[in-house]
Structures are given as structure tokens and as C-alpha cells.
Design a protein around this motif. Structure first.
Motif, PDB file in Angstrom:
ATOM      1  N   GLU A  81       0.831  -1.210   0.000  1.00  0.00           N
ATOM      2  CA  GLU A  81       0.000   0.000   0.000  1.00  0.00           C
ATOM      3  C   GLU A  81       0.861   1.254   0.000  1.00  0.00           C
ATOM      4  OE1 GLU A  81      -2.427  -0.655   3.403  1.00  0.00           O
ATOM      5  OE2 GLU A  81      -3.921  -1.852   2.315  1.00  0.00           O
ATOM      6  N   LYS A  82       1.948   1.204   0.753  1.00  0.00           N
ATOM      7  CA  LYS A  82       2.864   2.353   0.798  1.00  0.00           C
ATOM      8  C   LYS A  82       3.516   2.559  -0.567  1.00  0.00           C
ATOM      9  CE  LYS A  82       4.854   3.010   4.630  1.00  0.00           C
ATOM     10  NZ  LYS A  82       5.670   2.946   5.867  1.00  0.00           N
ATOM     11  N   LEU A  83       3.875   1.475  -1.212  1.00  0.00           N
ATOM     12  CA  LEU A  83       4.474   1.557  -2.540  1.00  0.00           C
ATOM     13  C   LEU A  83       3.516   2.213  -3.528  1.00  0.00           C
ATOM     14  CD1 LEU A  83       6.364   0.826  -4.886  1.00  0.00           C
ATOM     15  CD2 LEU A  83       5.436  -1.495  -4.821  1.00  0.00           C
ATOM     16  N   GLU A  84       2.271   1.782  -3.513  1.00  0.00           N
ATOM     17  CA  GLU A  84       1.308   2.337  -4.454  1.00  0.00           C
ATOM     18  C   GLU A  84       1.022   3.810  -4.177  1.00  0.00           C
ATOM     19  OE1 GLU A  84      -3.098   1.385  -6.357  1.00  0.00           O
ATOM     20  OE2 GLU A  84      -2.343   0.175  -4.682  1.00  0.00           O
ATOM     21  N   ALA A  85       1.033   4.182  -2.885  1.00  0.00           N
ATOM     22  CA  ALA A  85       0.779   5.580  -2.527  1.00  0.00           C
ATOM     23  C   ALA A  85       1.922   6.489  -2.997  1.00  0.00           C
ATOM     24  CB  ALA A  85       0.589   5.708  -1.026  1.00  0.00           C
ATOM     25  N   ARG A  86       3.143   6.019  -2.892  1.00  0.00           N
ATOM     26  CA  ARG A  86       4.310   6.852  -3.256  1.00  0.00           C
ATOM     27  C   ARG A  86       4.613   6.793  -4.746  1.00  0.00           C
ATOM     28  NH1 ARG A  86       8.823   5.365   1.336  1.00  0.00           N
ATOM     29  NH2 ARG A  86       7.590   5.945   3.187  1.00  0.00           N
ATOM     30  N   TYR A  87       4.455   5.622  -5.322  1.00  0.00           N
ATOM     31  CA  TYR A  87       4.799   5.432  -6.739  1.00  0.00           C
ATOM     32  C   TYR A  87       3.600   4.791  -7.453  1.00  0.00           C
ATOM     33  CZ  TYR A  87       9.407   5.876  -4.536  1.00  0.00           C
ATOM     34  OH  TYR A  87      10.484   6.310  -3.789  1.00  0.00           O
ATOM     35  N   PRO A  88       2.547   5.564  -7.674  1.00  0.00           N
ATOM     36  CA  PRO A  88       1.297   4.996  -8.202  1.00  0.00           C
ATOM     37  C   PRO A  88       1.370   4.506  -9.646  1.00  0.00           C
ATOM     38  CG  PRO A  88       1.154   7.381  -8.109  1.00  0.00           C
ATOM     39  CD  PRO A  88       2.447   7.015  -7.445  1.00  0.00           C
ATOM     40  N   TYR A  89       2.428   4.853 -10.329  1.00  0.00           N
ATOM     41  CA  TYR A  89       2.526   4.458 -11.738  1.00  0.00           C
ATOM     42  C   TYR A  89       3.708   3.510 -11.927  1.00  0.00           C
ATOM     43  CZ  TYR A  89      -0.359   8.636 -11.899  1.00  0.00           C
ATOM     44  OH  TYR A  89      -1.332   9.567 -11.642  1.00  0.00           O
ATOM     45  N   GLY A  90       3.607   2.666 -12.922  1.00  0.00           N
ATOM     46  CA  GLY A  90       4.706   1.763 -13.221  1.00  0.00           C
ATOM     47  C   GLY A  90       4.404   0.332 -12.833  1.00  0.00           C
ATOM     48  N   ARG A  91       5.296  -0.545 -13.224  1.00  0.00           N
ATOM     49  CA  ARG A  91       5.060  -1.982 -13.072  1.00  0.00           C
ATOM     50  C   ARG A  91       5.080  -2.434 -11.619  1.00  0.00           C
ATOM     51  NH1 ARG A  91       9.788  -5.218 -12.818  1.00  0.00           N
ATOM     52  NH2 ARG A  91      11.739  -4.033 -12.859  1.00  0.00           N
ATOM     53  N   TYR A  92       5.839  -1.740 -10.766  1.00  0.00           N
ATOM     54  CA  TYR A  92       5.874  -2.167  -9.366  1.00  0.00           C
ATOM     55  C   TYR A  92       4.542  -1.902  -8.679  1.00  0.00           C
ATOM     56  CZ  TYR A  92      10.903  -2.890  -9.745  1.00  0.00           C
ATOM     57  OH  TYR A  92      12.144  -3.354 -10.112  1.00  0.00           O
ATOM     58  N   ALA A  93       3.920  -0.783  -9.002  1.00  0.00           N
ATOM     59  CA  ALA A  93       2.614  -0.473  -8.425  1.00  0.00           C
ATOM     60  C   ALA A  93       1.570  -1.477  -8.903  1.00  0.00           C
ATOM     61  CB  ALA A  93       2.191   0.947  -8.787  1.00  0.00           C
ATOM     62  N   GLN A  94       1.617  -1.819 -10.168  1.00  0.00           N
ATOM     63  CA  GLN A  94       0.667  -2.792 -10.705  1.00  0.00           C
ATOM     64  C   GLN A  94       0.842  -4.158 -10.046  1.00  0.00           C
ATOM     65  OE1 GLN A  94       1.031  -2.918 -14.969  1.00  0.00           O
ATOM     66  NE2 GLN A  94       0.494  -0.766 -15.244  1.00  0.00           N
ATOM     67  N   GLN A  95       2.096  -4.578  -9.935  1.00  0.00           N
ATOM     68  CA  GLN A  95       2.359  -5.870  -9.327  1.00  0.00           C
ATOM     69  C   GLN A  95       1.980  -5.865  -7.847  1.00  0.00           C
ATOM     70  OE1 GLN A  95       3.293  -8.564 -11.176  1.00  0.00           O
ATOM     71  NE2 GLN A  95       2.810  -9.699  -9.308  1.00  0.00           N
ATOM     72  N   ALA A  96       2.174  -4.736  -7.194  1.00  0.00           N
ATOM     73  CA  ALA A  96       1.809  -4.619  -5.783  1.00  0.00           C
ATOM     74  C   ALA A  96       0.304  -4.804  -5.593  1.00  0.00           C
ATOM     75  CB  ALA A  96       2.248  -3.268  -5.236  1.00  0.00           C
ATOM     76  N   GLN A  97      -0.475  -4.273  -6.513  1.00  0.00           N
ATOM     77  CA  GLN A  97      -1.932  -4.434  -6.424  1.00  0.00           C
ATOM     78  C   GLN A  97      -2.325  -5.912  -6.512  1.00  0.00           C
ATOM     79  OE1 GLN A  97      -3.329  -2.020  -9.641  1.00  0.00           O
ATOM     80  NE2 GLN A  97      -2.599  -0.120  -8.720  1.00  0.00           N
ATOM     81  N   LEU A  98      -1.704  -6.623  -7.418  1.00  0.00           N
ATOM     82  CA  LEU A  98      -2.018  -8.044  -7.577  1.00  0.00           C
ATOM     83  C   LEU A  98      -1.523  -8.854  -6.381  1.00  0.00           C
ATOM     84  CD1 LEU A  98      -3.336 -10.008  -9.528  1.00  0.00           C
ATOM     85  CD2 LEU A  98      -1.125 -10.308 -10.648  1.00  0.00           C
ATOM     86  N   ASP A  99      -0.335  -8.521  -5.895  1.00  0.00           N
ATOM     87  CA  ASP A  99       0.211  -9.232  -4.738  1.00  0.00           C
ATOM     88  C   ASP A  99      -0.582  -8.937  -3.471  1.00  0.00           C
ATOM     89  OD1 ASP A  99       2.204 -10.550  -6.131  1.00  0.00           O
ATOM     90  OD2 ASP A  99       3.682  -8.963  -5.829  1.00  0.00           O
TER      91      ASP A  99
END
Length: 268
Positions: free
Chosen positions: A64-82
């Protein structure tokens, strides 16, 4: 006058000192965020490591912290799925489904969107199994089959939309199990009604099993209950038709073992 000014000055100094002390105390008590200078890759790697080690709650917080700080890009997308997977593993099926649905909505063309559908099915499937595990201690008429239905629909959408997905084979097996489970639930309800003299309701439930789950193991008992219910209702033509279908499909049915004439009357 000088005395009064000095008193006021002294009080003011004490207030300032107290405020400063409280400020320092607050600063000391506030935890330092060790992730403050981490980039997206670092946060994701740490979250993934926590998740792999079973630390699902901590992993979710980092995702959640990753998506809040870096909402764009492959890491945010993968974080949502994980995040959906972590909720599933931490036995939070509703949150797992919500997270999977969110991923599907945001990334309908993602290469891993088939896995999101699969996760939706798994979350509801496991929830239903948790109930089925205690089936002997529960009245199935009180069990809501919603989880089974939701799991079935998620797996079916996966199979229909992504027939080449590596998750399809497992999804098909789970769908068959769910069909049998739903049919068993319906036949239990039909039996419940029959034993209480609600023969129309019993006949309707049995007919539902025959029409909706023709290949389920419960099909045989559904036909038997249909014969018995029609007999109780005095609908002899419908009873004879149902018996003929039962004999054609299950010539060695256990329900015939108590006699050949009006055998259904011996099963009340």
C-alpha cells in the motif's frame, strides 16, 4: 510593578520550557519511517520477501505504501495483484476479492489479469470449503451457497475469457467440485422440505437439481424425491414419468431395493 513583571516573565519562561520538553518528547516517541528514502524497487522487494515468509499483514502495508508513493509503473501494478494474494493467504476472502476486482478494473489488458480472476475464484472457493469442513455439524439448509456461486462464476469467466491460461485446468476441476457441492446443497434442502410435508417445495428443488446439475451425483436422489413428492401430491402421471426417467438413467438405483411396486412409499 517590577515584581509583577518578573512573575509574568518567569511563568512565561516555564511555559516555553514545558512546551519545548513536550515537543522533544513527541519527537522521540514518533517512530522513524525507515522506508522514507526507499525507491519503488526496494519497497517491492522487501514486501515480497515478507510475503514469501508468511508476513502477509506487513507485506500488505508495504504494498500500500508503494502504491501511494509510486502509483505508476510496473511495481505499483504488481503490488496491487500481490495485495490480493496476501489477503487471500491471510484468510481475508472479501478483501482478496475486492483487491482482485480492482486490479481487473484498472488493468483489464494486463498479462496477469487471468491470475486475478483465478484468485477471485480461490478466495471464495476456500471460504466455502471452510464451511464444508464442518458440514456434519451444520444444517445445510442454513448455509448460504453464495461463496460457491461466486467462486464458480469467477472460474467460469477465467475459462471463457482465457482458455489458454495455465490456471484453466485447475479452475475446471474446482468448477466440477462446486457444481456437485451446489447440487448437494439443493438436494439437502429438497429432502428437508419432503420430510416436513412441503411436497411442492421438495418437487421444485428436485426439479432444479435435474435441470441445472444434470451430471451431478445428486441427480439420482433428485429423481427419487421427485417421484415421491409427486406421489404425495397425487400427481400420478408426473410420478410415473419421473420413475421412468429414474429407471432409464439409474437402472440399478439403490432406491429400487425395497420393492418393485410403489417402492417409493418405503422411503419415508
Amino acid at each position: 510593578m517590577t515584581f509583577m513583571l518578573g512573575s509574568v516573565t518567569g511563568k512565561l519562561a516555564r511555559y516555553v520550557a514545558l512546551a519545548a520538553a513536550l515537543t522533544l518528547l513527541g519527537c522521540k516517541s514518533a517512530p522513524e519511517d525507515e522506508t522514507a528514502n526507499w525507491d519503488a524497487q526496494k519497497i517491492y522487494s522487501e514486501a515480497k520477501s515478507l510475503m514469501n515468509g508468511g508476513g502477509y499483514d506487513q507485506a500488505i502495508k508495504l504494498f500500500e505504501k508503494l502504491e501511494a508513493r509510486y502509483p505508476y509503473g510496473r511495481y505499483a501494478q504488481q503490488a496491487q495483484l500481490d495485495t490480493a494474494y496476501a489477503y487471500y493467504k491471510s484468510k481475508e476472502p472479501d478483501l482478496a476479492v475486492l483487491s482482485a476486482d480492482r486490479f481487473i478494473k484498472l488493468h483489464p489488458n494486463h498479462s496477469d489479469v487471468d491470475y486475478a480472476y483465478y484468485l477471485k475464484g480461490l478466495a471464495n472457493f476456500n471460504e466455502d470449503l471452510g464451511v464444508l469442513g464442518n458440514v456434519l455439524n451444520k444444517d445445510l439448509t442454513q448455509r448460504d451457497p453464495r461463496a460457491s456461486l461466486d467462486a464458480f462464476y469467477a472460474f467460469r469467466e477465467l475459462v471463457e475469457r482465457f482458455p489458454d491460461s495455465k490456471y484453466v485446468a485447475d479452475a475446471r476441476l474446482r468448477m466440477q467440485y462446486l457444481v456437485n457441492s451446489l447440487a448437494s446443497h439443493e438436494i439437502h434442502v429438497a429432502r428437508y422440505y419432503y420430510k416436513r410435508g412441503a411436497y411442492i417445495a421438495a418437487a421444485n428443488r428436485s426439479q432444479s437439481v435435474i435441470m441445472q446439475y444434470p451430471n451431478a451425483p445428486s441427480h439420482e436422489e433428485a429423481l427419487f424425491l421427485l417421484v415421491a413428492s409427486y406421489d404425495k401430491l397425487g400427481l400420478n402421471t408426473l410420478r410415473d414419468d419421473a420413475e421412468r426417467v429414474l429407471r432409464q438413467n439409474f437402472p440399478s438405483s439403490r432406491y429400487f431395493s425395497k420393492g418393485t411396486t410403489e417402492w417409493w412409499k418405503h422411503w419415508d
